[in-house]
Write an enzyme that holds these catalytic residues in place. Structure first.
Site, PDB file in Angstrom:
ATOM      1  N   ASN A   7       0.879  -1.222  -0.105  1.00 49.27           N
ATOM      2  CA  ASN A   7       0.066  -0.115   0.081  1.00 49.27           C
ATOM      3  C   ASN A   7       0.933   1.174  -0.154  1.00 49.27           C
ATOM      4  O   ASN A   7       1.796   1.431   0.943  1.00 49.27           O
ATOM      5  CB  ASN A   7      -0.958   0.100   1.287  1.00 49.27           C
ATOM      6  CG  ASN A   7      -2.016   1.250   0.972  1.00 49.27           C
ATOM      7  OD1 ASN A   7      -1.489   2.159   0.868  1.00 49.27           O
ATOM      8  ND2 ASN A   7      -3.317   0.730   1.753  1.00 49.27           N
ATOM      9  N   ARG A  18       4.958  18.336   1.496  1.00 48.38           N
ATOM     10  CA  ARG A  18       5.724  19.180   1.162  1.00 48.38           C
ATOM     11  C   ARG A  18       5.552  19.820  -0.381  1.00 48.38           C
ATOM     12  O   ARG A  18       6.059  20.956  -0.666  1.00 48.38           O
ATOM     13  CB  ARG A  18       7.302  18.397   0.789  1.00 48.38           C
ATOM     14  CG  ARG A  18       8.333  19.626   0.533  1.00 48.38           C
ATOM     15  CD  ARG A  18       8.727  20.552   1.715  1.00 48.38           C
ATOM     16  NE  ARG A  18       9.854  21.612   1.440  1.00 48.38           N
ATOM     17  CZ  ARG A  18      10.949  21.116   1.854  1.00 48.38           C
ATOM     18  NH1 ARG A  18      11.430  20.050   2.462  1.00 48.38           N
ATOM     19  NH2 ARG A  18      12.011  22.211   1.557  1.00 48.38           N
ATOM     20  N   HIS A  43      -5.552   3.601  -1.558  1.00 45.95           N
ATOM     21  CA  HIS A  43      -6.606   3.756  -1.027  1.00 45.95           C
ATOM     22  C   HIS A  43      -7.104   5.066  -0.873  1.00 45.95           C
ATOM     23  O   HIS A  43      -6.873   6.183  -0.155  1.00 45.95           O
ATOM     24  CB  HIS A  43      -6.765   3.286   0.526  1.00 45.95           C
ATOM     25  CG  HIS A  43      -8.128   3.601   1.237  1.00 45.95           C
ATOM     26  ND1 HIS A  43      -8.423   2.652   2.137  1.00 45.95           N
ATOM     27  CD2 HIS A  43      -9.239   4.268   1.137  1.00 45.95           C
ATOM     28  CE1 HIS A  43      -9.614   2.658   2.692  1.00 45.95           C
ATOM     29  NE2 HIS A  43      -9.997   3.774   2.106  1.00 45.95           N
ATOM     30  N   ARG A  45      -8.957   8.557  -0.816  1.00 40.29           N
ATOM     31  CA  ARG A  45     -10.242   9.187   0.041  1.00 40.29           C
ATOM     32  C   ARG A  45     -10.436  10.499  -0.423  1.00 40.29           C
ATOM     33  O   ARG A  45      -9.930  10.990  -1.371  1.00 40.29           O
ATOM     34  CB  ARG A  45      -9.548   9.194   1.597  1.00 40.29           C
ATOM     35  CG  ARG A  45      -9.349   8.011   2.237  1.00 40.29           C
ATOM     36  CD  ARG A  45      -9.341   7.965   3.782  1.00 40.29           C
ATOM     37  NE  ARG A  45      -9.571   6.913   4.380  1.00 40.29           N
ATOM     38  CZ  ARG A  45      -8.551   5.863   4.675  1.00 40.29           C
ATOM     39  NH1 ARG A  45      -7.231   6.001   4.250  1.00 40.29           N
ATOM     40  NH2 ARG A  45      -8.768   4.874   5.325  1.00 40.29           N
ATOM     41  N   HIS A  50      -4.038  11.672   0.895  1.00 37.54           N
ATOM     42  CA  HIS A  50      -2.504  10.857   0.467  1.00 37.54           C
ATOM     43  C   HIS A  50      -2.841  10.466  -1.299  1.00 37.54           C
ATOM     44  O   HIS A  50      -2.393  11.428  -2.163  1.00 37.54           O
ATOM     45  CB  HIS A  50      -2.413   9.654   1.180  1.00 37.54           C
ATOM     46  CG  HIS A  50      -3.592   9.297   1.785  1.00 37.54           C
ATOM     47  ND1 HIS A  50      -4.683   8.499   0.932  1.00 37.54           N
ATOM     48  CD2 HIS A  50      -4.275   8.957   3.002  1.00 37.54           C
ATOM     49  CE1 HIS A  50      -5.494   7.946   1.626  1.00 37.54           C
ATOM     50  NE2 HIS A  50      -5.361   8.195   2.953  1.00 37.54           N
ATOM     51  N   GLU A  70      -8.355   0.275  -3.025  1.00 39.75           N
ATOM     52  CA  GLU A  70      -9.620  -0.069  -1.797  1.00 39.75           C
ATOM     53  C   GLU A  70     -10.163   1.531  -1.466  1.00 39.75           C
ATOM     54  O   GLU A  70      -9.632   2.483  -1.640  1.00 39.75           O
ATOM     55  CB  GLU A  70      -8.849  -0.598  -0.700  1.00 39.75           C
ATOM     56  CG  GLU A  70      -7.843   0.050  -0.046  1.00 39.75           C
ATOM     57  CD  GLU A  70      -7.379  -0.626   1.260  1.00 39.75           C
ATOM     58  OE1 GLU A  70      -7.209  -1.859   1.058  1.00 39.75           O
ATOM     59  OE2 GLU A  70      -6.729   0.020   2.037  1.00 39.75           O
ATOM     60  N   THR A 100      -8.144   6.147   9.490  1.00 38.63           N
ATOM     61  CA  THR A 100      -7.684   4.776   8.879  1.00 38.63           C
ATOM     62  C   THR A 100      -8.853   3.898   9.200  1.00 38.63           C
ATOM     63  O   THR A 100      -9.673   4.076   9.868  1.00 38.63           O
ATOM     64  CB  THR A 100      -6.202   4.233   9.503  1.00 38.63           C
ATOM     65  OG1 THR A 100      -6.025   3.076   8.796  1.00 38.63           O
ATOM     66  CG2 THR A 100      -6.484   3.812  10.899  1.00 38.63           C
ATOM     67  N   HIS A 195      -4.119  -4.668   7.855  1.00 34.95           N
ATOM     68  CA  HIS A 195      -4.187  -3.749   8.691  1.00 34.95           C
ATOM     69  C   HIS A 195      -3.356  -3.955   9.839  1.00 34.95           C
ATOM     70  O   HIS A 195      -3.576  -5.086  10.625  1.00 34.95           O
ATOM     71  CB  HIS A 195      -5.702  -3.249   9.177  1.00 34.95           C
ATOM     72  CG  HIS A 195      -5.951  -1.891   9.750  1.00 34.95           C
ATOM     73  ND1 HIS A 195      -5.973  -0.793   9.134  1.00 34.95           N
ATOM     74  CD2 HIS A 195      -5.806  -1.400  11.121  1.00 34.95           C
ATOM     75  CE1 HIS A 195      -6.101   0.219   9.918  1.00 34.95           C
ATOM     76  NE2 HIS A 195      -5.959  -0.193  11.122  1.00 34.95           N
ATOM     77  N   ASP A 196      -2.250  -2.880  10.134  1.00 37.14           N
ATOM     78  CA  ASP A 196      -1.347  -3.205  11.227  1.00 37.14           C
ATOM     79  C   ASP A 196      -0.468  -4.507  11.254  1.00 37.14           C
ATOM     80  O   ASP A 196       0.065  -4.757  12.238  1.00 37.14           O
ATOM     81  CB  ASP A 196      -2.174  -3.216  12.556  1.00 37.14           C
ATOM     82  CG  ASP A 196      -2.657  -1.415  12.734  1.00 37.14           C
ATOM     83  OD1 ASP A 196      -1.979  -0.690  12.065  1.00 37.14           O
ATOM     84  OD2 ASP A 196      -3.463  -1.449  13.599  1.00 37.14           O
ATOM     85  N   GLY A 218       1.088  -1.327   4.284  1.00 39.61           N
ATOM     86  CA  GLY A 218       1.577  -0.133   4.021  1.00 39.61           C
ATOM     87  C   GLY A 218       2.323   0.565   4.989  1.00 39.61           C
ATOM     88  O   GLY A 218       3.408   0.912   4.891  1.00 39.61           O
ATOM     89  N   HIS A 219       1.581   1.060   5.956  1.00 38.32           N
ATOM     90  CA  HIS A 219       2.239   2.156   7.023  1.00 38.32           C
ATOM     91  C   HIS A 219       3.366   1.477   7.750  1.00 38.32           C
ATOM     92  O   HIS A 219       4.641   2.108   7.745  1.00 38.32           O
ATOM     93  CB  HIS A 219       1.116   2.364   7.996  1.00 38.32           C
ATOM     94  CG  HIS A 219       1.604   3.237   9.174  1.00 38.32           C
ATOM     95  ND1 HIS A 219       1.787   4.701   9.089  1.00 38.32           N
ATOM     96  CD2 HIS A 219       1.943   2.914  10.405  1.00 38.32           C
ATOM     97  CE1 HIS A 219       2.114   5.116  10.303  1.00 38.32           C
ATOM     98  NE2 HIS A 219       2.483   4.375  10.915  1.00 38.32           N
TER      99      HIS A 219
END
Length: 243
Positions: A7, A18, A43, A45, A50, A70, A100, A195-196, A218-219
């Site tokens: 992701n 920036r 993803h 939004r 992002h 997604e 999230t 997720h996580d 991703g994160h």
């Protein structure tokens, strides 16, 4: 081997902080593939904080692995997905202001809505996965709504796994994941997860849920890449997914 879809939202967050085009999201996606990623996930939004809708359009001709979009199936999101025609769309019940994703679909309450949305995507030849909490009672609803896959929401698992270092692990919680995965497999639904998930908890999840076809990360992966470098990090994650 379970596939790793990267992701790239957080790279876009860095770019947007920036202004300009550093990092270049298109190059990031291509590099992730070159470094071994089996797919690219975005993803978008509504506030485009992002990944932007234009990013999705620009990525489509460049992604050579699997492209997964997604998000919540708002009219704008649906129009975008139907225009891009990715390999997979993952439906997430996010409100517009969500930081999230934090829960899966109630496939019983939203059965009619999901049928309509999934039907439109399936008609366009797009594979559909829906975000689901670990609850066997919701699996049949995903199937009857027309989904091809479910993506298990692994936030609660990640939290429990972390707490298990100092507290007894909640075995019932993980049993819910295993039972949901088994129920999905028995009725012909493939299984994704996300997720996580991270380098600490991914291997345990993979070893105990053999039905797992794909993870979207991703994160944590982007955070690890700060220390280990992107190419090395992708390979570290892929090692956790070896059968």
């Amino acid at each position: 081997m379970t596939k790793l879809s990267v992701n790239i939202n957080k790279f876009a967050t860095l770019r947007n902080a920036r202004g300009g085009n550093v990092p270049d999201i298109l190059k990031v996606a291509q590099d992730c593939e070159r470094f071994g990623a089996d797919g690219i996930t975005v993803h978008p939004r509504p506030d485009e904080r992002h990944i932007r809708y234009q990013d999705v359009l620009d990525l489509k001709p460049l992604v050579t692995t699997e492209f997964n979009i997604e998000g919540y199936p708002s009219p704008d999101f649906m129009d975008l997905v139907l225009k891009v025609k990715p390999d997979q769309v993952t439906l997430v019940p996010d409100p517009p202001d969500a930081i999230t994703s934090n829960t899966g679909w109630d496939t019983i309450t939203y059965q009619s809505f999901l049928k309509d949305v999934i039907g439109a995507f399936k008609k366009a030849g797009i594979r559909v996965s829906i975000f689901l909490n670990p609850d066997v009672n919701l699996v049949e609803g995903a199937k009857t709504a027309g989904a091809d896959r479910i993506e298990l929401y692994t936030g609660p698992y990640a939290e429990e796994y972390f707490n298990a270092r100092t507290q007894p692990q909640n075995l019932q919680l993980f049993n819910d994941y295993k039972n949901t995965a088994r129920a999905a497999s028995e009725i012909g639904l493939d299984l994704n997860a996300g997720h996580d998930l991270n380098l600490d908890n991914l291997r345990f999840f993979k070893l105990h849920i053999p039905q797992l076809k794909e993870v979207s990360i991703g994160h944590a992966l982007v955070a690890d890449a700060i220390y280990f470098g992107l190419e090395n990090t992708i390979q570290l994650y892929k090692r956790q997914l070896v059968d």
